[in-house]
Design an enzyme around this catalytic site. Sequence first.
Site, PDB file in Angstrom:
ATOM      1  N   ASN A   1     -12.533  13.822  13.069  1.00  0.00           N
ATOM      2  CA  ASN A   1     -12.973  12.387  11.296  1.00  0.00           C
ATOM      3  C   ASN A   1     -13.770  11.812  11.447  1.00  0.00           C
ATOM      4  OD1 ASN A   1      -9.892  11.944  12.240  1.00  0.00           O
ATOM      5  ND2 ASN A   1      -9.732  10.873  10.536  1.00  0.00           N
TER       6      ASN A   1
ATOM      7  N   ALA B   1       0.829   7.525  -0.219  1.00  0.00           N
ATOM      8  CA  ALA B   1       1.442   9.163   0.361  1.00  0.00           C
ATOM      9  C   ALA B   1       2.227   8.762   1.868  1.00  0.00           C
ATOM     10  CB  ALA B   1      -0.018  10.116   0.734  1.00  0.00           C
ATOM     11  N   ILE B   2       1.686   7.672   2.220  1.00  0.00           N
ATOM     12  CA  ILE B   2       2.634   7.503   3.385  1.00  0.00           C
ATOM     13  C   ILE B   2       3.853   6.657   3.194  1.00  0.00           C
ATOM     14  CG2 ILE B   2       2.280   6.337   5.750  1.00  0.00           C
ATOM     15  CD1 ILE B   2       2.229   9.992   6.356  1.00  0.00           C
ATOM     16  N   GLY B   3       3.683   5.498   3.168  1.00  0.00           N
ATOM     17  CA  GLY B   3       4.136   4.464   2.342  1.00  0.00           C
ATOM     18  C   GLY B   3       5.206   4.465   1.529  1.00  0.00           C
TER      19      GLY B   3
ATOM     20  N   SER C   1      -8.948  12.314   7.008  1.00  0.00           N
ATOM     21  CA  SER C   1      -8.551  11.836   6.242  1.00  0.00           C
ATOM     22  C   SER C   1      -9.915  10.810   6.263  1.00  0.00           C
ATOM     23  CB  SER C   1      -7.645  10.501   6.411  1.00  0.00           C
ATOM     24  OG  SER C   1      -8.035  10.023   8.230  1.00  0.00           O
TER      25      SER C   1
ATOM     26  N   GLY D   1       0.641  -1.427   0.058  1.00  0.00           N
ATOM     27  CA  GLY D   1      -0.064   0.058   0.703  1.00  0.00           C
ATOM     28  C   GLY D   1       0.939   0.949  -0.075  1.00  0.00           C
ATOM     29  N   ALA D   2       1.385   1.354  -1.371  1.00  0.00           N
ATOM     30  CA  ALA D   2       2.595   2.824  -1.161  1.00  0.00           C
ATOM     31  C   ALA D   2       1.886   3.328  -1.828  1.00  0.00           C
ATOM     32  CB  ALA D   2       3.715   2.569  -1.958  1.00  0.00           C
TER      33      ALA D   2
ATOM     34  N   LYS E   1      -2.765  10.108  19.935  1.00  0.00           N
ATOM     35  CA  LYS E   1      -3.674  10.592  18.395  1.00  0.00           C
ATOM     36  C   LYS E   1      -4.829   9.751  18.646  1.00  0.00           C
ATOM     37  CE  LYS E   1      -2.691  10.036  13.937  1.00  0.00           C
ATOM     38  NZ  LYS E   1      -1.888   9.257  12.334  1.00  0.00           N
TER      39      LYS E   1
END
Length: 326
Positions: free
Chosen positions: A212, A10-12, A273, A7-8, A204
């Site tokens: 959210n 934005a973060i990955g 998100s 799951g690459a 968090k």
Amino acid sequence: MKVAVVGAGAIGAFVGASLHRAGAEVHLIARGPHLAAMRQDGVRVLSPRGDFTARPAATDDPASIGPVDYVFLGLKANSYADCGALVNPLLHDGTAVIAAQNGIPWWYFHRLPGAHTGQRIASVDPGGAVSAVLPPERAIGCVVYAATELEAPGVVRHLEGTRFSIGEPDMSVSRRCLDFSEAMRSGGLKCPVEPDLRNDIWIKLLGNISFNPISALSRATMAQICRHPDTRELVVTMMRETLEVAARVGCRPKISIERRMAGAERVGDHKTSTLQDLERGKPLELDVLLAAVVELAALTDTPVPTLRAVHAVADLLAQTTSRSTS
């Protein structure tokens, strides 16, 4: 060190590019135009700390990679139960799975001393489906404090933050955590090994559990929610109830509600998100953020009337959204 990022997005891709820059063997698993762009031009990171381009391997076929030392999960938590085909080809006996997720993880009570040791949380691990794919003994927890977005295929915009706190479910400081932390630091990221990562999880979660769902229900940014007196008070009430649930399962986060609210206000007119997923027609990641805490409240006989009310309407929104996009 051999790392696969499943799951690459934005973060990955940001983590994968940073690890590659540090000299790790990195394989990014993605699909579509994003995969094509990374194959052709690498990962371009645009950051206030300095732009850079990294060219790790990229594929949509995990079997072509083979077993790795670490799997970094950049997927949303609601995809974990179905990720076996992506993860299984990457595993050997010692492979660790680093789950960069928001909310309550499926491994939360794994090897946690106390009355609830080994308790399965049904809302995040229904029928043990996640544990069957991602055995808790492989898990290293990860709390992400970095903000990134995919500006274009293959292009990651790093907005702020470089901290990725990691930790073992059994609260030990393991060799596998220390080695991964060192690789992340060599790549320019902060990666403290926390003996009690659950403290970070709840800190968090205070923001995620409140802002959210409210943002998705109201279509408002974090700053708009803070500026509106009634929604601001709603957030504070949800945070108070959340801290009470945390205390009942043995965790007392070292942060005040006032400080957490001040941090949220500093973010400004940012869409959470969950709101972004709603606008894009994607599934809403509410089980690990809200349903899990309501479940823990029931487990510990903790009154959480506000969390239950917001969960009810947010869950209805998630169901109606899912039906309309299916």
